[in-house]
Scaffold this motif. Structure first.
Motif, short mmCIF file in Angstrom:
data_model
loop_
_atom_site.label_atom_id
_atom_site.label_comp_id
_atom_site.label_asym_id
_atom_site.label_seq_id
_atom_site.Cartn_x
_atom_site.Cartn_y
_atom_site.Cartn_z
N MET A 101 2.82 3.18 -11.51
CA MET A 101 3.17 2.03 -12.35
C MET A 101 4.63 2.06 -12.76
SD MET A 101 -0.29 1.40 -14.54
CE MET A 101 0.38 -0.16 -15.08
N MET A 102 5.15 3.26 -13.02
CA MET A 102 6.56 3.35 -13.40
C MET A 102 7.47 3.06 -12.21
SD MET A 102 6.80 6.29 -16.33
CE MET A 102 6.05 7.61 -15.43
N ASP A 103 7.08 3.51 -11.01
CA ASP A 103 7.86 3.21 -9.80
C ASP A 103 7.92 1.70 -9.58
OD1 ASP A 103 8.14 5.89 -9.41
OD2 ASP A 103 6.67 6.04 -7.78
N ALA A 104 6.76 1.04 -9.74
CA ALA A 104 6.70 -0.41 -9.51
C ALA A 104 7.60 -1.12 -10.51
CB ALA A 104 5.26 -0.90 -9.63
N ARG A 105 7.62 -0.62 -11.73
CA ARG A 105 8.47 -1.22 -12.75
C ARG A 105 9.95 -1.14 -12.34
NH1 ARG A 105 7.88 1.67 -18.35
NH2 ARG A 105 8.90 3.39 -17.30
N ASP A 106 10.34 0.05 -11.85
CA ASP A 106 11.74 0.22 -11.49
C ASP A 106 12.11 -0.59 -10.26
OD1 ASP A 106 11.74 1.92 -13.59
OD2 ASP A 106 11.70 3.76 -12.40
N MET A 146 0.84 -1.20 0.00
CA MET A 146 0.00 0.00 0.00
C MET A 146 0.88 1.25 0.00
SD MET A 146 -3.31 -0.35 -0.22
CE MET A 146 -4.37 0.70 0.79
N LEU A 147 1.90 1.26 0.83
CA LEU A 147 2.81 2.41 0.86
C LEU A 147 3.48 2.62 -0.48
CD1 LEU A 147 4.52 2.17 4.36
CD2 LEU A 147 3.15 4.08 3.47
N SER A 148 3.88 1.50 -1.11
CA SER A 148 4.64 1.62 -2.36
C SER A 148 3.79 2.20 -3.50
CB SER A 148 5.24 0.28 -2.76
OG SER A 148 4.25 -0.54 -3.35
N VAL A 149 2.46 2.11 -3.39
CA VAL A 149 1.63 2.71 -4.44
C VAL A 149 1.03 4.04 -3.98
CG1 VAL A 149 1.06 0.50 -5.51
CG2 VAL A 149 -0.48 1.45 -3.80
N GLY A 150 1.57 4.57 -2.90
CA GLY A 150 1.14 5.89 -2.45
C GLY A 150 -0.19 5.90 -1.75
N ASN A 151 -0.61 4.75 -1.21
CA ASN A 151 -1.86 4.70 -0.46
C ASN A 151 -1.57 4.68 1.04
OD1 ASN A 151 -3.46 4.63 -2.71
ND2 ASN A 151 -3.81 2.42 -2.65
N ASP A 152 -2.53 5.18 1.80
CA ASP A 152 -2.44 5.13 3.24
C ASP A 152 -2.67 3.68 3.69
OD1 ASP A 152 -2.91 5.22 5.97
OD2 ASP A 152 -3.93 7.17 5.87
N PRO A 153 -1.71 3.06 4.37
CA PRO A 153 -1.88 1.65 4.75
C PRO A 153 -3.03 1.43 5.74
CG PRO A 153 0.20 2.52 5.60
CD PRO A 153 -0.40 3.58 4.74
N HIS A 154 -3.55 2.50 6.29
CA HIS A 154 -4.65 2.34 7.25
C HIS A 154 -6.03 2.37 6.61
CE1 HIS A 154 -1.18 3.87 9.63
NE2 HIS A 154 -1.47 2.74 10.24
#
Ligand SMILES: Nc1ncnc2c1ncn2[C@@H]1O[C@H](COP(=O)(O)OP(=O)(O)O)[C@@H](O)[C@H]1O
Ligand SMILES: Nc1ncnc2c1ncn2[C@@H]1O[C@H](COP(=O)(O)OP(=O)(O)O)[C@@H](O)[C@H]1O
Ligand SMILES: [Mg+2]
Ligand SMILES: [Mg+2]
Lengths: 331, 329
Positions: B202-207, B143-151
């Motif tokens: 999506m680009m962050d996840a790719r890298d 969740m953090l890695s896609v910029g979402n609040d984990p809560h």
């Protein structure tokens, strides 16, 4: 005097939880033959701004303030009958979905003839002649045959051409087009937009083009209103605004486009999203997302004010304007 | 291990027809020729974009690649292993490695599940041995890695905006550490400022994860930004295949040229398109020969009769066009 002069238009929706202010102090003008864009994200109030002009607000929406002056008459003060002589006659509408205009159980020809005869005392033969000429003008192949077609027999692009032909039937002075090509493929969009440009120029028809696509605005319009959360936050010549936006939102929006960013690099992004009508923060509605936010922005709603050639509703507009042209990075 | 330029997903002569088109009342059952002989190799680590107008078969091809449709003919391989004819059991490991993100973030998340359940479900299925704590930690990390609040976990999909939902969909896909992500118009339903946010995720996840993407879109400016290679589709066939830079610098196929010229541009230089003749045909009544011939300004008798093959060009692109082959375009 402008052909159309919208001044301090306010639209509200009474709800059980209080009144939602959907449009606030929207002002703009349209000259004869001019092409104006209204751009913004979904929910910004683009369609309402257009529907209010011809009193097509859906219930319980209502105009709660302001004037709409068209050819010298205030449309907000007009009764339904008087307005009917203007809507679909002097001011035509084109919607995203052609089936908002077309009746699925009538042939195209029948609808065109009815539209003409509703506004003019002419014979069926004369109406048919005009209708076929208009179909030809919007480059419908074999218009005599298409006159007898039903809407479902045509592709989406052809239907939208028919709608344009209907919009032109009564020689209106303004066409309001609400996302007319959003549902169509890019090649069809280009054809239809090129056609509309052409027709507006040859007939000297004013165009109000509502779209979320800054590329389309740039290709088609001369002036643009940028809307955010029910207000016009920047207005001016399309070229000036796209080349040198002075509102941080406009600037952020342009900077976020892939075309404006180096390939494969992270895009400039605006954080967060536009608030809904019941969650608009105090002060400037954009302040929670704004890289230039100051204390005043959280307190005081910025008025639309002149800055150079354009008008902008931002306390920090001078600061933003000074950034213009240095690479387009917003944040 | 597969090297960086090796084929991850091989698509060979894939055909997908659907029965049951046409007018039900007249009992005419016309076949829908959704995909008509597509051959492509998606290489490890690349972001392969499929572009084309609605109805040209992009989604059908994508669904066939990840096993949601069985191909009518042709084969799909993953790291050299044929996967289109596997039993559900044999397919299971590939279902983890290949994930999909859909266009409509409103329809693709179960409205009755909390975000936590939505995210935990795939990981519990594919990694049943992970402890509760490990699963929770994984949800939080993704969740953090896609910029979402984990809560957000205890909330339901309808409580989120379109952009937030699409980031939840991406998080769900990433939960099981996929290698290959098929994204079918993942940003088309979103507003411009939100499109940039999701594309960045999506680009962050790719890298960060060395993902391979099959990215489907009708928006060419997104392709230009995101894609390493592009396949241009028209009516179920690939008409041009090229490195992204090469395609935008020098579009060769007449359809690609028209498509690029039609992009509305900020500098108002677009709409330089050639007018296309005629109506757009559908996958139910495919034109003979080259499927593009009825709209092509360069079509001749051969184009009407003979289907052009996708041929490799000296510059590394591949084009299916008689006119180019004959040197008349
Ligand atoms: N009938 C209605 N009742 C309540 N709110 C409405 C109604 N119609 C529109 N709105 C609200 O008014 C705002 C502006 O809507 P609209 O003009 O359709 O936006 P746009 O065309 O820019 O996407 C939105 O927040 C929308 O939710
Ligand atoms: N399940 C199905 N049954 C029948 N026809 C289908 C089905 N899925 C897709 N099609 C048809 O196949 C063609 C390709 O569709 P699709 O792959 O969705 O195109 P795209 O994603 O490029 O818009 C279209 O004509 C569509 O109507
Ligand atoms: Mg709207
Ligand atoms: Mg699709």
């Amino acid at each position: 005097m402008a052909l159309l002069d919208v001044s301090n238009l306010n639209v509200e929706f009474p709800t059980r939880h209080g009144t939602l202010h959907a449009l606030r102090d929207v002002s703009f003008t349209l000259d004869k033959g001019e092409r104006l864009g209204i751009v913004g994200e979904s929910g910004a109030g683009k369609s309402l701004a257009a529907f209010a002009i011809i009193n097509l607000l859906s219930k319980p929406g209502r105009i709660s303030g302001g004037t709409i002056t068209f050819e010298g008459q205030d449309l907000t003060a007009m009764d339904t009958d008087a307005l009917r002589s203007i809507r679909g006659n002097r001011i035509s509408m084109i919607f995203q979905d052609p089936m908002m205009t077309l009746n699925p159980v009538l042939t195209i020809g029948t609808q065109m003839v009815e539209t003409l005869q509703a506004h003019r005392r002419i014979s069926h033969a004369e109406a048919k002649r005009i209708a076929i000429a208009k179909l030809r003008e919007v480059t419908i192949p074999s218009p005599e045959e298409r006159f007898d077609s039903y809407p479902h027999e045509l592709s989406g692009g052809m239907r939208q051409r028919v709608v344009i032909a209907i919009a032109l039937l009564t020689d209106p002075s303004i066409i309001i087009a609400d996302e007319p090509t959003t549902a169509l493929d890019v090649t069809i969009q280009a054809e239809i937009m090129a056609l509309m440009l052409d027709l507006c120029e040859t007939h000297d028809v004013g165009l109000i083009l509502i779209t979320h696509d800054l590329g389309v605005v740039s290709e088609v319009t001369q002036r643009v209103n940028v809307m955010y959360a029910g207000r016009v936050i920047e207005t001016g010549s399309t070229r000036d605004i796209i080349d040198a936006p002075k509102h941080p939102y406009t600037r952020g929006l342009i900077a976020a486009l892939p075309q404006q960013n180096e390939a494969a690099q992270r895009l400039n992004q605006i954080p967060g999203s536009m608030p809904s009508l019941d969650g608009i923060p105090p002060g400037c509605a954009f302040n929670p997302r704004c890289p230039h936010v100051g204390e005043r922005c959280r307190r005081e709603i910025p008025a639309l004010r002149a800055l150079g050639e354009q008008q902008v509703a931002c306390h920090s507009a001078e600061e933003v304007a000074a950034l213009a042209g240095n690479g387009g990075s917003a944040s | 291990m597969t090297g960086p330029r090796e084929t991850l997903v091989g698509i060979t002569d894939v055909v997908k027809h659907f029965a049951g088109g046409g007018n039900v009342l007249k009992r005419e059952k016309r076949k829908v020729h959704a995909v008509n002989g597509v051959t492509l190799a998606i290489r490890q680590g690349e972001s392969f974009c499929l572009v084309g107008e609605s109805g040209c078969g992009k989604s059908t091809l994508a669904r066939t690649v990840i096993g949601l449709n069985a191909p009518t003919a042709g084969t799909i391989t993953y790291r050299g292993q044929r996967i289109d004819d596997l039993t559900p059991k044999a397919m299971a490991p590939y279902r983890r490695r290949m994930q999909m993100v859909f266009q409509n973030p409103y329809a693709s998340l179960n409205p009755r599940m909390t975000v936590q359940t939505i995210l935990e479900e795939p990981i519990r299925f594919h990694f049943p041995r992970l402890s509760r704590a490990e699963v929770k930690a994984k949800v939080e990390e993704v969740m953090l890695s896609v910029g979402n609040d984990p809560h957000w976990g205890s909330r339901y999909p309808h409580e989120f905006s379109g952009g937030q939902r699409q980031r939840i969909s991406i998080a769900r896909a990433l939960m099981v550490d996929p290698e290959f992500v098929v994204a079918d118009e993942p940003i088309s339903a979103l507003d411009v400022s939100i499109q940039a946010q999701v594309l960045n995720v999506m680009m962050d996840a790719r890298d960060q994860r060395d993902l391979t993407y099959l990215f489907i879109t009708h928006d060419l400016s997104v392709v230009e930004h995101f894609g390493s290679r592009v396949g241009v589709m028209y009516l179920g066939t690939v008409c041009e295949l090229a490195e992204t830079k090469a395609l935008f610098a020098n579009p060769r196929h007449p359809y690609t040229q028209i498509l690029l010229a039609a992009i509305p541009r900020l500098d108002a230089s677009g709409f330089r398109h050639t007018r296309l003749a005629g109506e757009v045909p559908t996958a139910m009544d495919l034109p003979s020969g080259c499927v593009f011939h009825p709209r092509c300004p360069h079509a001749n008798a051969r184009c009407k009769a003979e289907i052009p093959a996708l041929k490799d060009q000296p510059d590394g692109t591949a084009i299916a066009c008689h006119g180019i082959e004959e040197g008349r375009i």
